[in-house]
Design a protein around this motif. Structure first.
Motif, short mmCIF file in Angstrom:
data_model
loop_
_atom_site.label_atom_id
_atom_site.label_comp_id
_atom_site.label_asym_id
_atom_site.label_seq_id
_atom_site.Cartn_x
_atom_site.Cartn_y
_atom_site.Cartn_z
N PHE A 117 1.01 -0.79 -0.07
CA PHE A 117 -0.20 0.10 0.07
C PHE A 117 0.56 1.78 0.13
O PHE A 117 1.81 1.32 1.07
N TYR A 118 0.78 2.08 -0.96
CA TYR A 118 1.26 3.48 -0.81
C TYR A 118 -0.06 4.66 -1.25
O TYR A 118 -0.47 4.98 -1.91
N ASP A 119 0.76 5.88 -0.44
CA ASP A 119 0.76 6.54 -1.19
C ASP A 119 1.33 8.13 -0.75
O ASP A 119 2.87 8.46 0.60
N TYR A 120 1.15 8.44 -1.84
CA TYR A 120 2.30 9.82 -2.01
C TYR A 120 2.70 10.70 -1.19
O TYR A 120 4.01 11.52 -0.94
N ASN A 121 1.27 10.91 -0.66
CA ASN A 121 1.64 11.99 0.68
C ASN A 121 2.78 11.81 1.25
O ASN A 121 3.22 12.81 2.63
N ASN A 122 2.55 10.07 2.17
CA ASN A 122 3.63 9.85 3.13
C ASN A 122 4.97 9.11 2.29
O ASN A 122 5.03 7.74 2.12
#
Length: 216
Positions: A117-122
């Motif tokens: 799982f990846y969120d570019y904001n983090n």
């Protein structure tokens, strides 16, 4: 991303599992009498709400083959927000390379341990099992054409890669891409299944097979 305790691998939440079950049910019931695969590459279809724009079959194949060649035998490939390339890599999957998908879309959890799982904001909020500089090549496609998105994703890319970077993004991001990642524009032009208003390009920082004419 949920924090893991005691070094354990993060587990999918009840909500995520329910969403996956619903997705599987929809796929099982989906009927396409004309067999029209124009708008998806692989089993999962693009989702515009998540700013997903699938590459054409030809582009996905060429980028996948480039990543395999760049990674080398036994190499590790990271696909960061590049789901259609990831799905093409799975179609080509052989024992001489491995691949992970770093993606916000939890539908890709169906691929098990290959899904992160990846969120570019983090950008550095990653599981402990993902060690720094543990991938031979990173292929990335930022979901938004903005300096902020590219800057944050660049942190992820530089953390993951041992050196090689293959970036696909808009032509308007060329200057920022060079500044943040040291990549140069290729002659190869990626194509999408749908017509997009913005011109897209590929950028690399190594001597690739995409007709770049640059050296490491």
């Amino acid at each position: 991303m949920s924090d893991s305790e005691g070094g354990e691998t993060p587990q999918l939440s009840t909500h995520t599992l329910a969403a996956l079950q619903e997705f599987y049910a929809e796929q099982k019931q989906r009927i396409d009498p004309e067999g029209d695969d124009k708008y998806h590459v692989g089993i999962i279809e693009e989702n515009w709400q998540l700013s997903q724009f699938w590459y054409s079959e030809e582009t996905a194949l060429q980028l996948a083959q480039e990543a395999i060649a760049a990674a080398g035998k036994g190499g590790r490939i990271a696909c960061v927000s590049a789901p259609s390339v990831y799905q093409k890599l799975r179609e080509l999957h052989r024992e001489d390379f491995s691949v992970h998908i770093f993606e916000y879309d939890t539908r890709f959890a169906m691929y098990g341990e290959e899904f992160i799982f990846y969120d570019y904001n983090n950008p550095l909020d990653l599981p402990e099992k993902i060690a720094a500089h543990s991938f031979d090549i990173v292929i990335a496609d930022p979901p938004y054409l903005s300096e902020e998105c590219l800057r944050k994703m660049s942190e992820t890319i530089k953390y993951l890669t041992q050196g090689k970077i293959l970036l696909c993004t808009g032509a308007v991001m060329e200057e920022q891409a060079a500044k943040l990642l040291g990549v140069k524009r290729c002659k190869f032009t990626p194509q999408h299944t749908r017509h997009l208003a913005n011109e897209f390009c590929c950028y690399v920082n190594y001597d690739s097979g995409l007709d770049c004419g640059i050296t490491i």
